[in-house]
Structure formats: C-alpha cells, structure tokens
Design a protein around this motif. Structure first.
Motif, mmCIF file in Angstrom:
data_model
loop_
_atom_site.group_PDB
_atom_site.id
_atom_site.type_symbol
_atom_site.label_atom_id
_atom_site.label_comp_id
_atom_site.label_asym_id
_atom_site.label_seq_id
_atom_site.Cartn_x
_atom_site.Cartn_y
_atom_site.Cartn_z
ATOM 1 N N GLN A 5 -56.067 14.596 70.866
ATOM 2 C CA GLN A 5 -54.622 14.644 70.961
ATOM 3 C C GLN A 5 -54.056 13.856 69.772
ATOM 4 O O GLN A 5 -54.563 12.784 69.445
ATOM 5 C CB GLN A 5 -54.248 13.966 72.281
ATOM 6 C CG GLN A 5 -52.806 13.905 72.612
ATOM 7 C CD GLN A 5 -52.593 13.084 73.904
ATOM 8 O OE1 GLN A 5 -51.571 13.207 74.504
ATOM 9 N NE2 GLN A 5 -53.536 12.258 74.309
ATOM 10 N N ALA B 167 -47.932 18.126 60.898
ATOM 11 C CA ALA B 167 -48.137 18.515 62.303
ATOM 12 C C ALA B 167 -48.433 20.013 62.407
ATOM 13 O O ALA B 167 -49.307 20.438 63.172
ATOM 14 C CB ALA B 167 -46.913 18.149 63.136
ATOM 15 N N ARG C 74 -51.809 21.731 63.940
ATOM 16 C CA ARG C 74 -51.753 22.738 65.011
ATOM 17 C C ARG C 74 -52.457 24.021 64.570
ATOM 18 O O ARG C 74 -53.083 24.703 65.378
ATOM 19 C CB ARG C 74 -50.304 23.038 65.381
ATOM 20 C CG ARG C 74 -49.701 21.932 66.231
ATOM 21 C CD ARG C 74 -48.226 22.189 66.459
ATOM 22 N NE ARG C 74 -47.632 21.183 67.329
ATOM 23 C CZ ARG C 74 -46.322 21.015 67.459
ATOM 24 N NH1 ARG C 74 -45.483 21.783 66.804
ATOM 25 N NH2 ARG C 74 -45.852 20.072 68.260
ATOM 26 N N LYS D 5 -54.233 19.834 69.521
ATOM 27 C CA LYS D 5 -53.063 19.508 70.334
ATOM 28 C C LYS D 5 -52.320 18.351 69.659
ATOM 29 O O LYS D 5 -52.826 17.222 69.620
ATOM 30 C CB LYS D 5 -53.539 19.096 71.731
ATOM 31 C CG LYS D 5 -52.428 18.767 72.690
ATOM 32 C CD LYS D 5 -53.008 18.375 74.037
ATOM 33 C CE LYS D 5 -51.964 17.719 74.920
ATOM 34 N NZ LYS D 5 -52.571 17.113 76.115
ATOM 35 N N VAL D 6 -51.140 18.638 69.111
ATOM 36 C CA VAL D 6 -50.405 17.628 68.353
ATOM 37 C C VAL D 6 -48.948 17.600 68.781
ATOM 38 O O VAL D 6 -48.292 18.638 68.853
ATOM 39 C CB VAL D 6 -50.496 17.916 66.830
ATOM 40 C CG1 VAL D 6 -49.593 16.983 66.049
ATOM 41 C CG2 VAL D 6 -51.938 17.777 66.360
ATOM 42 N N HIS E 198 -45.335 16.717 67.688
ATOM 43 C CA HIS E 198 -44.612 16.492 66.443
ATOM 44 C C HIS E 198 -43.477 15.520 66.713
ATOM 45 O O HIS E 198 -42.401 15.901 67.189
ATOM 46 C CB HIS E 198 -44.081 17.822 65.893
ATOM 47 C CG HIS E 198 -43.144 17.636 64.738
ATOM 48 N ND1 HIS E 198 -42.027 18.395 64.544
ATOM 49 C CD2 HIS E 198 -43.169 16.742 63.720
ATOM 50 C CE1 HIS E 198 -41.404 17.982 63.455
ATOM 51 N NE2 HIS E 198 -42.072 16.976 62.945
#
Ligand SMILES: [Zn+2]
Length: 315
Positions: A124, A133, A137, A142-143, A145
């Motif tokens: 994460q 970001a 992705r 899973k990021v 922003h």
C-alpha cells in the motif's frame, strides 16, 4: 544539538525553533535546532505551500528525468530494495499463514512497492505527486494519491512495516509525520526511515578543501539528518533501533578529484561507476560483502544515505 559546538555562531529563532545558524544558502538559514535535535531550515514553508509544490510541480520541474533514470537504474536499485525487504523478513519472522504487509509513505513511482509485491508482500502506498501516483497505479499497486497527514492517515491500513524513504527531509514537520507513520504500524512492527546522510564526515572533508556545502537544497530539502540525529529522533518517539544501513559514499569521488557537483554528465558517470561496483559484487555471488561493507560504513556514520530500521515496541 548534542555533539556539536556552535558557541560562536549567531542564534536563529522562529516559530518555536531555536539554534545556532550553521549555514546560509538561497536566503535560507540552516540551524542546528535545540528542540528538534536535527538541523533544519529556519524559514519553514506552510503545509499549503508544500502541498502545492508536491502535488503537481515536483516530478515535472525538479525531477523531469526521474522516471526515465529510475528505469535505467532498475536492476541496480532492486539490489537495495531486496536487501531491505529480506532484512525486514528476517526481523519479523516468516509466517507462511499470511503475507507480510508494507505501507510506503511517499512511494513515488512505486518501484520499491513493486519489488515488495513481487516478493509476495501486501503493499500500500501514499503519494502526493499526481504523476508519480499514476505511475505507481500503472504498475498495479494500491496507492492513495494524497499527502499523508492527520486527515488521511486514519484511512490508511495498518502494516507490518512502515517505510519512509527520502521523505523526512522534504516536510515542514518531520516529527509530526513520523509520529503519524508510527501510528499505522502494528505493535511489534517495523519502521524504516531513509534520508540523505548530511553533514557527514566525508562531506565535511570535501568542504574543508574549499567546496561549498552542495548537499544543502532548500526549499526542497528542509531538514538535514545524519545517523545520530535520525536515530535520536526515532528513539525519542519510543522506537527500538535495530539496524543502520547505507549506500555507496559518493563523496569518495569528490575526494578523489572527480568534482561532479553541478556537472550532470560527470555525475551520471560517477553514478554508473558506483552501480558497477555494487553489481560486480553481486555478479561474483558476493552480495553479502556489499551488505557487510555498507553496514560497517553506517556504523561509522558514513555513506550517502542514513537508513534506520526500528521496532514499534509492544508496550
Ligand atoms: Zn526545530
């Protein structure tokens, strides 16, 4: 700050920060702050100014080549990430019943998380830059922003490891940020913080020959840590320090007469040589020698980065 004598210097004081002014660059004063226990810029920007700087402009204006160069460095950079993840696995113990999890605060384009994900970790990231970001992705990560702050932190899942690489030097309140970050680690989990190792002995040796303190980069770098001040901060926040790591001491090139400061071509050449050094050991099956060498440098307070791995105690 302990260990440093600045009795003859003028004192800078602002917004509750106070300490001797040890350098002045781009109209910014750098103080050795008594209260914070590390060196930082006296004229700190507001949270709003920082949000603007990092949301859109940073990777566009300050790091336009970053993604291309990171791709070029991928094989070499992977060594450091694999070293770090393998150390985390050793310290946490491998439990086959569930994957380990890592939260990378300021994950940038996501290279570290990608390596962790490839190793089977649950990953994460949080990243304020729109471009970075989006890149992360695009790697399937899973990021979130966003800036990591009081508002967003509670929405972030707890993790076995909270990783902050090249983050603390950029923010106006690194103590507050680190406290929030610790809050997202499970008890018994790890916090890993990596920053440039500034005002280190080899830099001071270069400076003694008349060079300017090239490592000072306000307003992008607001805080200047070394091993002692980073370790001290982490201990004051209740963490148990376990390991110190670093990377090749780039100042060796300067001391050997390769003045790459402000010379991008020579800088890339020196960088290529340090990569060759690391990769040569790896190719010889002697990655353990690289880890031992850098471990010894870290214990001596040397190396380009100061990286500390600490445990959030169960109490
Ligand atoms: Zn301070």
């Amino acid at each position: 700050m302990s260990g440093l004598s600045h009795k003859s210097l003028a004192i800078g004081e602002r917004d509750g920060h106070r300490g001797p002014i040890i350098d002045r660059v781009n109209d910014y004063d750098i103080i050795a702050c008594d209260g914070c226990g590390f060196r930082h810029v006296l004229q700190l920007p507001s949270a709003e100014e920082l949000r603007e700087a990092y949301a859109e402009n940073y990777y566009r204006d300050e790091k336009p080549n970053y993604v291309a160069r990171a791709r070029e460095d991928a094989d070499w950079q992977r060594l450091a990430w694999e070293d770090r993840l393998s150390l985390f696995e050793d310290l946490l113990g491998r439990d086959a019943s569930r994957p380990l999890s890592v939260l990378d605060i300021g994950c940038g384009p996501g290279w570290f998380l990608k390596v962790a994900s490839d190793r089977g970790w649950t990953v994460q990231g949080v990243e304020p830059s729109r471009q970075a970001a989006a890149h992360a992705r695009g790697l399937g990560l899973k990021v979130i922003h966003s800036m990591f702050d009081e508002t967003t932190a509670p929405a972030v899942e707890h993790a076995d490891v909270v990783h902050l690489n090249n983050m603390l030097e950029h923010v106006a309140d690194p103590i507050g940020l680190l406290r929030l970050a610790i809050g997202r680690a499970w008890p018994g989990g790890l916090i890993c913080v990596g920053v440039p190792n500034d005002y280190n002995g080899l830099q001071e040796a270069v400076r003694a020959s008349g060079a300017p303190p090239w490592w000072l980069a306000p307003p992008h770098h607001l805080n200047y840590f070394d091993f002692a001040s980073l370790e001290g901060l982490m201990q004051r926040l209740g963490l148990e320090v376990l390991e110190a790591l670093t990377s090749f001491p780039m100042e060796l090139f300067l001391l050997m007469g390769e003045n790459y400061v402000g010379d991008d071509t020579l800088g890339r050449d020196c960088h290529a040589r340090r990569k060759r050094f690391d990769l040569s050991l790896e190719k010889a099956g002697l990655g353990a020698v690289r880890r031992k060498l850098y471990g010894a440098l870290a214990r001596a307070g040397l190396g380009r980065e100061a990286i500390i791995v600490a445990r959030k105690t169960l109490a």
